[in-house]
Design an enzyme around this catalytic site. Structure first.
Site, PDB file in Angstrom:
ATOM      1  N   THR A  20       0.709  -1.064   0.045  1.00 11.64           N
ATOM      2  CA  THR A  20       0.182   0.085  -0.084  1.00 11.64           C
ATOM      3  C   THR A  20       0.749   1.233   0.062  1.00 11.64           C
ATOM      4  O   THR A  20       0.351   2.359  -0.336  1.00 11.64           O
ATOM      5  CB  THR A  20      -0.940  -0.040   1.177  1.00 11.64           C
ATOM      6  OG1 THR A  20      -1.878  -1.351   1.152  1.00 11.64           O
ATOM      7  CG2 THR A  20      -1.813   1.408   1.409  1.00 11.64           C
ATOM      8  N   TYR A  32      -8.489   0.858  -3.600  1.00  6.88           N
ATOM      9  CA  TYR A  32      -7.048   1.066  -4.384  1.00  6.88           C
ATOM     10  C   TYR A  32      -6.312  -0.008  -4.797  1.00  6.88           C
ATOM     11  O   TYR A  32      -6.726  -1.336  -4.609  1.00  6.88           O
ATOM     12  CB  TYR A  32      -6.278   1.879  -3.368  1.00  6.88           C
ATOM     13  CG  TYR A  32      -5.926   0.921  -2.199  1.00  6.88           C
ATOM     14  CD1 TYR A  32      -6.518   0.561  -1.057  1.00  6.88           C
ATOM     15  CD2 TYR A  32      -4.578   0.516  -2.171  1.00  6.88           C
ATOM     16  CE1 TYR A  32      -6.217  -0.115  -0.023  1.00  6.88           C
ATOM     17  CE2 TYR A  32      -3.996  -0.320  -1.256  1.00  6.88           C
ATOM     18  CZ  TYR A  32      -4.950  -0.575  -0.089  1.00  6.88           C
ATOM     19  OH  TYR A  32      -4.340  -1.641   0.957  1.00  6.88           O
ATOM     20  N   THR A  98       1.620  -4.155   4.531  1.00  5.54           N
ATOM     21  CA  THR A  98       1.629  -4.475   5.937  1.00  5.54           C
ATOM     22  C   THR A  98       1.106  -5.807   6.167  1.00  5.54           C
ATOM     23  O   THR A  98       1.238  -6.230   7.363  1.00  5.54           O
ATOM     24  CB  THR A  98       0.947  -3.401   6.539  1.00  5.54           C
ATOM     25  OG1 THR A  98      -0.503  -3.391   5.958  1.00  5.54           O
ATOM     26  CG2 THR A  98       1.724  -1.939   6.450  1.00  5.54           C
ATOM     27  N   ASP A  99       0.056  -6.395   5.114  1.00  9.62           N
ATOM     28  CA  ASP A  99      -0.430  -7.714   5.665  1.00  9.62           C
ATOM     29  C   ASP A  99       0.466  -8.676   6.146  1.00  9.62           C
ATOM     30  O   ASP A  99       0.049  -9.473   7.119  1.00  9.62           O
ATOM     31  CB  ASP A  99      -1.147  -8.109   4.487  1.00  9.62           C
ATOM     32  CG  ASP A  99      -2.486  -7.301   4.088  1.00  9.62           C
ATOM     33  OD1 ASP A  99      -2.836  -6.142   4.878  1.00  9.62           O
ATOM     34  OD2 ASP A  99      -3.047  -7.648   3.230  1.00  9.62           O
ATOM     35  N   LYS A 171       0.443  -7.417  12.988  1.00  8.55           N
ATOM     36  CA  LYS A 171      -0.568  -6.429  12.358  1.00  8.55           C
ATOM     37  C   LYS A 171      -1.665  -6.784  13.186  1.00  8.55           C
ATOM     38  O   LYS A 171      -2.295  -7.854  12.949  1.00  8.55           O
ATOM     39  CB  LYS A 171      -0.684  -6.683  10.970  1.00  8.55           C
ATOM     40  CG  LYS A 171      -1.759  -5.689  10.495  1.00  8.55           C
ATOM     41  CD  LYS A 171      -1.948  -5.617   8.645  1.00  8.55           C
ATOM     42  CE  LYS A 171      -2.979  -4.566   8.438  1.00  8.55           C
ATOM     43  NZ  LYS A 171      -2.858  -4.537   6.668  1.00  8.55           N
ATOM     44  N   GLU A 292      -1.994 -28.492  29.439  1.00 11.91           N
ATOM     45  CA  GLU A 292      -3.085 -29.289  29.245  1.00 11.91           C
ATOM     46  C   GLU A 292      -2.916 -30.303  28.349  1.00 11.91           C
ATOM     47  O   GLU A 292      -3.707 -31.157  28.248  1.00 11.91           O
ATOM     48  CB  GLU A 292      -4.247 -28.379  28.904  1.00 11.91           C
ATOM     49  CG  GLU A 292      -4.775 -27.405  30.074  1.00 11.91           C
ATOM     50  CD  GLU A 292      -5.774 -26.329  29.368  1.00 11.91           C
ATOM     51  OE1 GLU A 292      -6.968 -26.986  29.507  1.00 11.91           O
ATOM     52  OE2 GLU A 292      -5.575 -25.343  29.116  1.00 11.91           O
TER      53      GLU A 292
HETATM   54  N1  GLU Z   1      -3.179  -5.783   1.057  1.00 11.65           N
HETATM   55  C1  GLU Z   1      -2.058  -4.688   1.108  1.00 11.65           C
HETATM   56  C2  GLU Z   1      -0.513  -5.250   1.487  1.00 11.65           C
HETATM   57  O1  GLU Z   1      -0.178  -5.844   2.265  1.00 11.65           O
HETATM   58  C3  GLU Z   1      -2.701  -3.831   2.288  1.00 11.65           C
HETATM   59  C4  GLU Z   1      -1.885  -3.624   3.277  1.00 11.65           C
HETATM   60  C5  GLU Z   1      -0.933  -2.495   3.227  1.00 11.65           C
HETATM   61  O2  GLU Z   1       0.229  -2.519   2.639  1.00 11.65           O
HETATM   62  O3  GLU Z   1      -0.869  -1.467   4.061  1.00 11.65           O
HETATM   63  O4  GLU Z   1       0.102  -5.222   0.447  1.00 11.65           O
END
Ligand code: GLU
Length: 335
Positions: A20, A32, A98-99, A171, A292
């Site tokens: 992103t 996007y 970020t994913d 995340k 457990e």
């Molecule tokens: N799906 C995107 C990715 O991980 C969105 C998350 C991001 O980059 O913030 O590239």
């Protein structure tokens, strides 16, 4: 592509993978496309970077990080190692979605044998969004990478004015810019408009002290994750074994638990030579041995502090060296 003529500044290579941070809105208010802009465009949008470092860029991939995979990880590890082997190159910054940033970061934390800084950076808002977070995150990431005290701390993640250890960070929110949290161990530090405040040192073995590496031509063994829930059946566990998984991570309830049906399937998996790691879906805490579940008797591995997706990364690398559950367990205590 040098971005500055000042030879006193550190030389830093930016390896771009998309995400992103390089995303562009597609017309609708929410829609996007990730990885729409090249790394040259991102760096060109932040001219202040030229005051921090002499940047050079390499586009390693251009994808949304939901499409990240093992072959890009191996390529990224190779390109990172090659860059850091250059004596006058100070650090590597990696732009990434970020994913799955936490998985890539932890992978590199285990296989990049260098004390030089490696900093992953992303953004939650696409580059064309109002108040995009990418430009400041990129500026801060380069500032961290350029700082002498960032060396020897393992792979770092920078976003939202925070510095995180790749091992600890996750995340935690689908949309907010403060999505990255390290629930159990907290921040590595803060970075405000390029000014660093480093708090902590990494707690586990990493990078230069790691026993793992990935030579050219390496492949990673298949490791699956199965998510536990009330009333789960055994079918997905059995299917993973039939599909040829060498390792299985259960995202268990609570302290890495699964119900009796799934436990029997996991025990059968270990008997057929599959390494089974009990991790937790809770998002925090330690999965301990023999609380457990009788791990000693059933041959399971407790994930210790690693979440399911990071457990998978360590198990893939561990299985390249051994299939002995006791030796794999030691790795989960050491890394
Ligand atoms: N799906 C995107 C990715 O991980 C969105 C998350 C991001 O980059 O913030 O590239």
């Amino acid at each position: 592509m040098p971005a500055s003529n000042s030879h006193s500044l550190p030389r830093i290579r930016v390896l771009a993978t998309g995400g992103t941070i390089a995303g562009a809105q597609t017309g609708g208010s929410r829609g996007y496309q990730a990885a729409a802009f090249s790394i040259d465009a991102l760096i060109g949008a932040v001219p202040q970077l030229a005051t921090l470092a002499r940047l050079e860029v390499e586009q390693v991939a251009a994808l949304g990080s939901q499409d990240m995979n093992e072959s890009v990880w191996l390529k990224l590890a190779e390109r990172t190692a090659a860059a850091l082997a250059e004596p006058d190159l100070a650090a590597v910054v990696i732009t990434h979605g970020t994913d799955t940033m936490e998985e890539t970061g932890y992978f590199l934390n285990l296989v990049v044998r260098s004390r030089k800084p490696v900093v992953l950076v992303g953004a939650m808002r696409p580059a064309t969004e109002i108040s995009a977070d990418g430009p400041m995150n990129l500026y801060n990431a380069v500032a961290v990478a350029a700082h002498p005290e960032a060396s020897g701390r393992g792979v770092l993640v920078v976003a939202n004015d925070e510095i995180h250890f790749a091992r600890e960070v996750s995340k935690t929110n689908t949309t907010q810019v403060g999505t990255f949290k390290a629930t159990d161990r907290g921040l590595a530090g803060l970075v405000h408009a390029g000014r660093l405040h480093l708090y902590a040192s990494p707690v586990r073995r990493h990078t230069a002290e790691s026993e793992f590496d990935v030579a050219a031509g390496s492949t990673l063994p298949r490791v699956e994750i199965v998510y536990a829930y009330a009333g789960m059946g055994r079918e997905l566990i059995d299917a993973a074994v039939r599909a040829g998984a060498k390792g299985l991570v259960v995202a268990g309830v609570g302290d890495g638990n699964v119900n009796a049906t799934a436990l029997a399937a996991c025990a059968a998996a270990t008997r057929s030579g599959v390494a089974v790691v009990r991790s937790s879906r809770t998002g925090g805490g330690v999965v301990e041995r023999n609380i457990e579940v009788n791990d000693d008797e059933l041959g399971f591995i407790a994930a210790d502090e690693l979440n399911p997706q990071k457990s998978r990364v360590l198990l893939m690398l561990g299985l390249q060296r051994t299939s002995d559950p006791a030796a794999l367990q030691e790795m989960f205590f050491r890394y």
